[in-house]
Design a protein around this motif. Structure first.
Motif, PDB file in Angstrom:
ATOM      1  N   TYR A   1       0.833  -1.206   0.000  1.00 20.82           N
ATOM      2  CA  TYR A   1       0.000   0.000   0.000  1.00 20.82           C
ATOM      3  C   TYR A   1       0.864   1.251   0.000  1.00 20.82           C
ATOM      4  N   GLN A   2       0.529   2.192  -0.907  1.00 23.26           N
ATOM      5  CA  GLN A   2       1.298   3.422  -1.049  1.00 23.26           C
ATOM      6  C   GLN A   2       0.542   4.673  -0.608  1.00 23.26           C
ATOM      7  N   GLY A   3      -0.729   4.527  -0.219  1.00 22.74           N
ATOM      8  CA  GLY A   3      -1.498   5.685   0.235  1.00 22.74           C
ATOM      9  C   GLY A   3      -2.604   6.043  -0.738  1.00 22.74           C
ATOM     10  N   GLY A   4      -3.074   7.276  -0.619  1.00 25.00           N
ATOM     11  CA  GLY A   4      -4.155   7.755  -1.469  1.00 25.00           C
ATOM     12  C   GLY A   4      -3.644   8.247  -2.808  1.00 25.00           C
ATOM     13  N   MET A   5      -4.537   8.222  -3.810  1.00 24.89           N
ATOM     14  CA  MET A   5      -4.171   8.714  -5.136  1.00 24.89           C
ATOM     15  C   MET A   5      -5.304   9.544  -5.714  1.00 24.89           C
ATOM     16  N   THR A   6      -4.921  10.611  -6.384  1.00 23.90           N
ATOM     17  CA  THR A   6      -5.841  11.457  -7.144  1.00 23.90           C
ATOM     18  C   THR A   6      -5.318  11.532  -8.574  1.00 23.90           C
ATOM     19  N   ALA A   7      -6.084  12.106  -9.459  1.00 25.35           N
ATOM     20  CA  ALA A   7      -5.621  12.277 -10.840  1.00 25.35           C
ATOM     21  C   ALA A   7      -4.336  13.112 -10.858  1.00 25.35           C
ATOM     22  N   ALA A   8      -4.258  14.128 -10.004  1.00 25.63           N
ATOM     23  CA  ALA A   8      -3.068  14.989  -9.958  1.00 25.63           C
ATOM     24  C   ALA A   8      -1.850  14.220  -9.451  1.00 25.63           C
ATOM     25  N   SER A   9      -2.035  13.403  -8.418  1.00 27.11           N
ATOM     26  CA  SER A   9      -0.878  12.659  -7.906  1.00 27.11           C
ATOM     27  C   SER A   9      -0.442  11.582  -8.896  1.00 27.11           C
ATOM     28  N   TYR A  10      -1.389  11.035  -9.658  1.00 25.26           N
ATOM     29  CA  TYR A  10      -1.017  10.065 -10.698  1.00 25.26           C
ATOM     30  C   TYR A  10      -0.154  10.751 -11.753  1.00 25.26           C
ATOM     31  N   GLN A  11      -0.557  11.948 -12.160  1.00 29.38           N
ATOM     32  CA  GLN A  11       0.197  12.672 -13.189  1.00 29.38           C
ATOM     33  C   GLN A  11       1.621  12.970 -12.745  1.00 29.38           C
ATOM     34  N   SER A  12       1.829  13.199 -11.460  1.00 34.56           N
ATOM     35  CA  SER A  12       3.168  13.537 -10.974  1.00 34.56           C
ATOM     36  C   SER A  12       3.992  12.305 -10.594  1.00 34.56           C
ATOM     37  N   LEU A  13       3.394  11.128 -10.668  1.00 32.74           N
ATOM     38  CA  LEU A  13       4.093   9.887 -10.304  1.00 32.74           C
ATOM     39  C   LEU A  13       5.212   9.594 -11.310  1.00 32.74           C
ATOM     40  N   THR A  14       6.429   9.407 -10.812  1.00 34.59           N
ATOM     41  CA  THR A  14       7.556   9.133 -11.714  1.00 34.59           C
ATOM     42  C   THR A  14       8.212   7.784 -11.445  1.00 34.59           C
ATOM     43  N   THR A  15       8.183   7.325 -10.221  1.00 38.40           N
ATOM     44  CA  THR A  15       8.768   6.014  -9.923  1.00 38.40           C
ATOM     45  C   THR A  15       7.714   5.136  -9.265  1.00 38.40           C
ATOM     46  N   TYR A  16       7.740   3.865  -9.619  1.00 34.65           N
ATOM     47  CA  TYR A  16       6.781   2.914  -9.065  1.00 34.65           C
ATOM     48  C   TYR A  16       7.289   1.508  -9.325  1.00 34.65           C
ATOM     49  N   LYS A  17       6.773   0.568  -8.556  1.00 31.78           N
ATOM     50  CA  LYS A  17       7.179  -0.825  -8.688  1.00 31.78           C
ATOM     51  C   LYS A  17       5.948  -1.717  -8.769  1.00 31.78           C
ATOM     52  N   ALA A  18       6.079  -2.818  -9.487  1.00 32.12           N
ATOM     53  CA  ALA A  18       5.003  -3.797  -9.576  1.00 32.12           C
ATOM     54  C   ALA A  18       4.627  -4.243  -8.170  1.00 32.12           C
ATOM     55  N   GLY A  19       3.341  -4.294  -7.898  1.00 27.77           N
ATOM     56  CA  GLY A  19       2.854  -4.687  -6.581  1.00 27.77           C
ATOM     57  C   GLY A  19       2.439  -3.516  -5.709  1.00 27.77           C
ATOM     58  N   TRP A  20       2.878  -2.322  -6.053  1.00 28.46           N
ATOM     59  CA  TRP A  20       2.440  -1.156  -5.301  1.00 28.46           C
ATOM     60  C   TRP A  20       0.979  -0.875  -5.659  1.00 28.46           C
ATOM     61  N   TYR A  21       0.209  -0.384  -4.682  1.00 24.03           N
ATOM     62  CA  TYR A  21      -1.160   0.020  -4.990  1.00 24.03           C
ATOM     63  C   TYR A  21      -1.579   1.213  -4.153  1.00 24.03           C
ATOM     64  N   TRP A  22      -2.575   1.915  -4.656  1.00 24.02           N
ATOM     65  CA  TRP A  22      -3.106   3.123  -4.046  1.00 24.02           C
ATOM     66  C   TRP A  22      -4.624   3.023  -4.009  1.00 24.02           C
ATOM     67  N   VAL A  23      -5.246   3.780  -3.107  1.00 23.02           N
ATOM     68  CA  VAL A  23      -6.701   3.887  -3.064  1.00 23.02           C
ATOM     69  C   VAL A  23      -7.073   5.290  -3.532  1.00 23.02           C
ATOM     70  N   VAL A  24      -8.016   5.372  -4.454  1.00 24.27           N
ATOM     71  CA  VAL A  24      -8.447   6.658  -5.012  1.00 24.27           C
ATOM     72  C   VAL A  24      -9.187   7.456  -3.938  1.00 24.27           C
ATOM     73  N   THR A  25      -8.742   8.688  -3.725  1.00 20.81           N
ATOM     74  CA  THR A  25      -9.334   9.550  -2.701  1.00 20.81           C
ATOM     75  C   THR A  25     -10.141  10.698  -3.290  1.00 20.81           C
ATOM     76  N   GLU A  26     -10.090  10.840  -4.609  1.00 21.68           N
ATOM     77  CA  GLU A  26     -10.833  11.902  -5.297  1.00 21.68           C
ATOM     78  C   GLU A  26     -11.163  11.399  -6.692  1.00 21.68           C
ATOM     79  N   ALA A  27     -12.428  11.468  -7.086  1.00 24.43           N
ATOM     80  CA  ALA A  27     -12.836  10.982  -8.403  1.00 24.43           C
ATOM     81  C   ALA A  27     -12.084  11.713  -9.513  1.00 24.43           C
ATOM     82  N   GLY A  28     -11.751  10.988 -10.572  1.00 20.78           N
ATOM     83  CA  GLY A  28     -11.052  11.581 -11.700  1.00 20.78           C
ATOM     84  C   GLY A  28     -10.558  10.509 -12.646  1.00 20.78           C
ATOM     85  N   THR A  29      -9.807  10.904 -13.643  1.00 23.79           N
ATOM     86  CA  THR A  29      -9.261   9.964 -14.617  1.00 23.79           C
ATOM     87  C   THR A  29      -7.848   9.593 -14.211  1.00 23.79           C
ATOM     88  N   ILE A  30      -7.636   8.302 -14.000  1.00 29.22           N
ATOM     89  CA  ILE A  30      -6.335   7.778 -13.598  1.00 29.22           C
ATOM     90  C   ILE A  30      -6.001   6.622 -14.528  1.00 29.22           C
TER      91      ILE A  30
END
Length: 79
Positions: free
Chosen positions: A4-33
């Motif tokens: 678990y990596q925490g909450g995610m919004t469309a804005a935080s998805y756009q700024s995401l630069t590093t990630y690893k297989a198996g990481w996951y987030w829960v959407v905290t604000e509706a939007g396109t991800i």
């Protein structure tokens, strides 16, 4: 294993630069991800490590967590 990596919004998805297989987030604000319409409570799973720093929507899967029922007509259309 999922991590678990925490909450995610469309804005935080756009700024995401590093990630690893198996990481996951829960959407905290509706939007396109990752190219999909997401609602609060949906989960975003990473299925591929970032290797070049260039994010791809294909590296992520969205799990709809708020589906209460699927009509039988939809289930029949899938088979």
């Amino acid at each position: 294993a999922a991590k678990y990596q925490g909450g995610m919004t469309a804005a935080s998805y756009q700024s995401l630069t590093t990630y690893k297989a198996g990481w996951y987030w829960v959407v905290t604000e509706a939007g396109t991800i990752a190219g999909e319409s997401c609602e609060i409570g949906d989960m975003v799973f990473c299925n591929t490590d970032s290797t070049t720093g260039a994010k791809s929507d294909a590296h992520f899967d969205i799990v709809q967590n708020n589906i209460e029922a699927i009509p039988l007509s939809v289930i029949n259309a899938l088979s």
